[in-house]
Design a protein around this motif. Structure first.
Motif, PDB file in Angstrom:
ATOM      1  N   PRO A 126       1.042  -0.945   0.066  1.00  0.00           N
ATOM      2  CA  PRO A 126      -0.016   0.047  -0.150  1.00  0.00           C
ATOM      3  C   PRO A 126       0.446   1.368   0.027  1.00  0.00           C
ATOM      4  N   GLU A 127       0.478   2.408  -0.372  1.00  0.00           N
ATOM      5  CA  GLU A 127       0.657   3.537  -0.646  1.00  0.00           C
ATOM      6  C   GLU A 127       1.168   4.210   0.892  1.00  0.00           C
ATOM      7  N   ASN A 128       2.342   4.659   0.623  1.00  0.00           N
ATOM      8  CA  ASN A 128       2.618   5.160   2.420  1.00  0.00           C
ATOM      9  C   ASN A 128       3.058   3.893   2.991  1.00  0.00           C
ATOM     10  N   THR A 129       4.002   2.822   3.103  1.00  0.00           N
ATOM     11  CA  THR A 129       3.847   1.821   3.860  1.00  0.00           C
ATOM     12  C   THR A 129       5.242   1.387   3.581  1.00  0.00           C
ATOM     13  N   LEU A 130       6.256   0.861   4.092  1.00  0.00           N
ATOM     14  CA  LEU A 130       7.735   0.791   4.499  1.00  0.00           C
ATOM     15  C   LEU A 130       7.890  -1.014   4.058  1.00  0.00           C
ATOM     16  N   PHE A 131       8.355  -1.114   3.305  1.00  0.00           N
ATOM     17  CA  PHE A 131       8.807  -2.031   2.588  1.00  0.00           C
ATOM     18  C   PHE A 131      10.354  -2.386   3.203  1.00  0.00           C
ATOM     19  N   MET A 132      10.051  -3.791   4.837  1.00  0.00           N
ATOM     20  CA  MET A 132      11.349  -4.175   4.923  1.00  0.00           C
ATOM     21  C   MET A 132      11.727  -5.967   4.457  1.00  0.00           C
ATOM     22  N   PRO A 133      12.577  -6.210   3.680  1.00  0.00           N
ATOM     23  CA  PRO A 133      12.768  -7.958   3.602  1.00  0.00           C
ATOM     24  C   PRO A 133      13.940  -8.479   4.730  1.00  0.00           C
ATOM     25  N   LYS A 134      13.189  -9.325   4.991  1.00  0.00           N
ATOM     26  CA  LYS A 134      13.521 -10.263   5.406  1.00  0.00           C
ATOM     27  C   LYS A 134      15.507 -11.185   4.951  1.00  0.00           C
ATOM     28  N   PRO A 135      16.018 -11.284   4.968  1.00  0.00           N
ATOM     29  CA  PRO A 135      16.466 -10.830   7.274  1.00  0.00           C
ATOM     30  C   PRO A 135      16.738  -9.312   6.784  1.00  0.00           C
ATOM     31  N   TRP A 136      15.699  -8.289   7.937  1.00  0.00           N
ATOM     32  CA  TRP A 136      16.201  -7.373   8.453  1.00  0.00           C
ATOM     33  C   TRP A 136      17.794  -7.252   9.951  1.00  0.00           C
ATOM     34  N   LEU A 137      18.365  -6.187   9.934  1.00  0.00           N
ATOM     35  CA  LEU A 137      18.522  -6.065  11.088  1.00  0.00           C
ATOM     36  C   LEU A 137      18.225  -5.714  12.121  1.00  0.00           C
ATOM     37  N   PRO A 138      18.435  -5.968  13.385  1.00  0.00           N
ATOM     38  CA  PRO A 138      17.803  -5.037  13.940  1.00  0.00           C
ATOM     39  C   PRO A 138      18.368  -3.750  14.017  1.00  0.00           C
ATOM     40  N   LEU A 139      18.591  -3.108  14.158  1.00  0.00           N
ATOM     41  CA  LEU A 139      19.256  -2.002  13.994  1.00  0.00           C
ATOM     42  C   LEU A 139      18.750  -1.340  13.196  1.00  0.00           C
ATOM     43  N   GLU A 140      18.266  -1.757  11.884  1.00  0.00           N
ATOM     44  CA  GLU A 140      17.361  -0.678  10.778  1.00  0.00           C
ATOM     45  C   GLU A 140      15.823  -1.186  11.598  1.00  0.00           C
ATOM     46  N   LEU A 141      15.515  -1.716  12.018  1.00  0.00           N
ATOM     47  CA  LEU A 141      13.718  -1.685  12.367  1.00  0.00           C
ATOM     48  C   LEU A 141      13.903  -0.299  14.013  1.00  0.00           C
ATOM     49  N   LEU A 142      15.071  -0.887  14.784  1.00  0.00           N
ATOM     50  CA  LEU A 142      15.236   0.672  15.867  1.00  0.00           C
ATOM     51  C   LEU A 142      15.377   1.791  15.386  1.00  0.00           C
ATOM     52  N   ARG A 143      16.174   1.500  13.939  1.00  0.00           N
ATOM     53  CA  ARG A 143      16.151   3.684  13.479  1.00  0.00           C
ATOM     54  C   ARG A 143      14.218   3.064  13.526  1.00  0.00           C
ATOM     55  N   GLN A 144      13.932   2.405  12.630  1.00  0.00           N
ATOM     56  CA  GLN A 144      12.400   2.735  11.970  1.00  0.00           C
ATOM     57  C   GLN A 144      11.519   3.175  13.363  1.00  0.00           C
ATOM     58  N   ALA A 145      11.655   2.185  14.447  1.00  0.00           N
ATOM     59  CA  ALA A 145      11.294   2.611  15.829  1.00  0.00           C
ATOM     60  C   ALA A 145      11.416   3.767  15.851  1.00  0.00           C
ATOM     61  N   GLU A 146      12.900   4.508  15.826  1.00  0.00           N
ATOM     62  CA  GLU A 146      12.792   6.542  16.570  1.00  0.00           C
ATOM     63  C   GLU A 146      12.667   6.841  15.679  1.00  0.00           C
ATOM     64  N   ARG A 147      12.239   6.676  14.433  1.00  0.00           N
ATOM     65  CA  ARG A 147      11.613   7.226  13.126  1.00  0.00           C
ATOM     66  C   ARG A 147      10.173   7.549  13.865  1.00  0.00           C
ATOM     67  N   SER A 148       9.312   6.558  13.764  1.00  0.00           N
ATOM     68  CA  SER A 148       7.917   6.821  14.446  1.00  0.00           C
ATOM     69  C   SER A 148       7.578   7.646  14.889  1.00  0.00           C
ATOM     70  N   ARG A 149       8.461   7.504  16.425  1.00  0.00           N
ATOM     71  CA  ARG A 149       8.333   7.781  17.960  1.00  0.00           C
ATOM     72  C   ARG A 149       8.041   9.455  17.585  1.00  0.00           C
ATOM     73  N   THR A 150       9.727   9.913  16.591  1.00  0.00           N
ATOM     74  CA  THR A 150       9.657  11.572  16.891  1.00  0.00           C
ATOM     75  C   THR A 150       8.420  11.428  15.510  1.00  0.00           C
ATOM     76  N   ARG A 151       7.781  11.264  15.262  1.00  0.00           N
ATOM     77  CA  ARG A 151       7.075  11.667  13.823  1.00  0.00           C
ATOM     78  C   ARG A 151       5.336  11.927  14.449  1.00  0.00           C
ATOM     79  N   HIS A 152       5.334  11.536  14.944  1.00  0.00           N
ATOM     80  CA  HIS A 152       4.261  11.149  15.972  1.00  0.00           C
ATOM     81  C   HIS A 152       4.278  12.206  17.484  1.00  0.00           C
TER      82      HIS A 152
END
Length: 122
Positions: free
Chosen positions: A96-122
């Motif tokens: 869907p539009e405006n979603t992010l795709f992270m192919p497996k295997p992803w690195l935990p640090l990548e997901l942590l970065r995305q979580a931080e980005r989401s937290r600061t955006r809201h």
């Protein structure tokens, strides 16, 4: 004493170990986490708490009939401001539009970065 309002992540993954890992990463980012193993269960959570969610992380392949992509479409339609991260070990035809795709295997640090980005955006 009032507690600071925490951001909340919805983690939808049918593999228990993956679900626990993703939840731990969001908790490291100081988020509350709601876990579901099926899109159907996650849809119920969206109905009840969708306005309180900051981010939803979903695998494409889930327990139940609904896929993670269908769940992402539902989430974005009802709650356009929620950050949606879709993951899969296989390629995905469409997301869907405006979603992010992270192919497996992803690195935990990548997901942590995305979580931080989401937290600061809201």
């Amino acid at each position: 004493m009032g507690r600071a309002l925490k951001h909340t992540a919805l983690v939808v993954e049918d593999d228990e170990l993956q679900r626990e890992l993703v939840s731990l990463i969001f908790e490291e980012s100081e988020m509350n986490v709601i876990q579901c193993e099926s899109a159907e269960a996650a849809a119920v959570v969206l109905e009840k708490a969708g306005r309180d969610l900051t981010v939803m992380f979903t695998d494409v392949e889930l327990a139940g009939k609904m896929s993670g992509v269908e769940l992402a479409e539902l989430a974005k339609r009802r709650f356009p401001d929620i950050d949606v991260i879709i993951t899969s070990g296989q390629g995905v035809d469409r997301i869907p539009e405006n979603t992010l795709f992270m192919p497996k295997p992803w690195l935990p640090l990548e997901l942590l970065r995305q979580a931080e980005r989401s937290r600061t955006r809201h």
